[in-house]
Design an enzyme around this catalytic site. Structure first.
Site, PDB file in Angstrom:
ATOM      1  N   HIS A   1      -4.994 -10.044   3.354  1.00  0.00           N
ATOM      2  CA  HIS A   1      -4.069  -9.017   2.887  1.00  0.00           C
ATOM      3  C   HIS A   1      -3.246  -9.452   1.688  1.00  0.00           C
ATOM      4  O   HIS A   1      -2.769  -8.610   0.918  1.00  0.00           O
ATOM      5  CB  HIS A   1      -3.144  -8.603   4.038  1.00  0.00           C
ATOM      6  CG  HIS A   1      -2.499  -7.266   3.837  1.00  0.00           C
ATOM      7  ND1 HIS A   1      -1.307  -7.111   3.173  1.00  0.00           N
ATOM      8  CD2 HIS A   1      -2.891  -6.022   4.206  1.00  0.00           C
ATOM      9  CE1 HIS A   1      -0.982  -5.823   3.165  1.00  0.00           C
ATOM     10  NE2 HIS A   1      -1.926  -5.137   3.770  1.00  0.00           N
TER      11      HIS A   1
ATOM     12  N   ASP B   1     -20.040   6.492   0.949  1.00  0.00           N
ATOM     13  CA  ASP B   1     -21.418   6.991   1.023  1.00  0.00           C
ATOM     14  C   ASP B   1     -22.345   5.982   0.359  1.00  0.00           C
ATOM     15  O   ASP B   1     -22.383   5.850  -0.863  1.00  0.00           O
ATOM     16  CB  ASP B   1     -21.512   8.349   0.326  1.00  0.00           C
ATOM     17  CG  ASP B   1     -22.910   8.955   0.400  1.00  0.00           C
ATOM     18  OD1 ASP B   1     -23.804   8.334   1.018  1.00  0.00           O
ATOM     19  OD2 ASP B   1     -23.105  10.029  -0.181  1.00  0.00           O
TER      20      ASP B   1
END
Length: 352
Positions: free
Chosen positions: A152, A332
């Site tokens: 992070h 996608d």
């Protein structure tokens, strides 16, 4: 539902030196990074069959990582003991695995029972630990689960959302469409001279004498369980109607949770949303500049972040993070968006 997951291959993959953008730079850690969670955040997504082959996914990954050199770098410490990110193109960890189950069946029967086997278990204490790690798990039906873990302090959710979208585009286009991301982390770290911090960041973002985080308990990790709740659109619309004024989904859901978890039951929804909105508004340009100045003033000092760590128990407080603006749901790779987002274990009591 018990699902057997077997790791079949594990390797650190590196973009070619010719394609990598890092240039072996040594990138200082900014005050934003120092205040952030010092650990890896996992995300797990599932795609129904047909899904791209592992080879196609890895080719697209390497082409994309070459443009995001921080993810292929490594943490190091300079001669003054300060942490920095070395863009040395050391590579990313890729794990390949198989699951002995049909994906749809596994998702329908408590996928959380084997969620821990679907993403890498990064160890931040290990020397040369890859910053970005990914696991590709193939199910018997041809379905695919991609579990990612990234540090992070290198990339937050918005950054990883952008990276993941770029990876998916590279796979769909056979690496014909590659991003040109903005990589100058120092652009956010522009202190005044001399620095003039105006807020008590030493007790807000970092642990100081008056920091409330000093009193939080730490629990054994096995005592903390994750709970997933679904709020239908109709319910969210009803909450917004109770507020009676324009408000975001984040604001109304947080107001609802806050009222249910603490002693705010007697406060109206408009009142609680107003408190939330005012608190967010206070983190303005003046506050951010003060924070940057604080980081400059404390550049050579060791600071302990108040960010949540595993086992921390906030109760009755909450830490709430909004992922509503991320684009993970649009990923996608060629066969359409993911069919499921699987919530990984985050053993911190009170985090939403």
């Amino acid at each position: 539902m018990a699902v057997s997951v077997e790791i079949t291959r594990k390797a650190v993959l590196r973009p070619s030196p010719e394609s990598a953008w890092g240039g072996a730079k040594k990138v200082p850690i900014t005050v934003f990074d120092r205040a952030s969670t010092d650990g890896y955040i996992p995300t797990v997504f599932a795609w129904s069959s047909p899904a791209p082959t592992n080879g196609t996914l890895k080719d697209g990954l390497l082409a994309t990582v070459a443009r995001f050199p921080h993810l292929a770098g490594r943490f190091a410490v300079d001669n003054n003991g300060r942490k920095f990110l070395h863009l040395n193109n050391a590579g990313v960890l890729v794990i390949e695995a198989t699951a002995r189950a049909d994906l749809a069946t596994a998702l329908a029967h408590d996928a959380s029972a084997h969620i821990a086997e679907l993403y890498p278990k990064a160890e931040k204490e290990h020397v040369d630990e890859p910053i970005f790690q990914v696991q590709l798990t193939r199910y018997t039906c041809g379905g695919l689960v991609i579990g990612m873990a990234s540090h992070h302090q290198v990339a937050d959710g918005q950054s990883m959302s952008g990276f993941s979208a770029s990876w998916a585009t590279a796979v769909r286009t056979n690496s014909a469409a590659l991003p040109s991301p903005f990589l100058d982390r120092g652009a956010t770290d522009n202190p005044r001279s001399p620095p003039l911090p105006a807020f008590d960041h030493g007790s807000i973002e970092f642990k100081g004498e008056h920091s409330s985080s000093r009193s939080y308990r730490v629990l054994p990790l096995d005592r903390i369980k994750n709970l997933a709740l679904h709020f239908p659109g109709e319910f969210v619309a009803e909450l917004k109607a109770r507020v009676g004024a324009p408000c975001s989904t984040f604001q109304c859901l947080l107001a609802h949770a806050w009222k249910k978890v603490t002693d705010l039951l007697s406060s109206s929804y408009p009142t609680v949303v107003g408190v939330i909105r005012d608190a967010v508004a206070r983190v303005n340009d003046e506050y951010i500049q003060s924070f940057v100045d604080f980081g400059e003033a404390k550049r050579d000092m060791k600071l302990a972040s108040t960010a949540a760590t595993p086992g921390m128990a906030f109760c009755p407080d909450l830490e709430v993070d909004s992922w509503l603006g991320f684009g993970f749901h649009n990923l996608d790779f060629g066969g359409g968006p993911p069919c499921a987002f699987l919530s990984p274990d985050l053993p911190i009591d009170g985090v939403m």
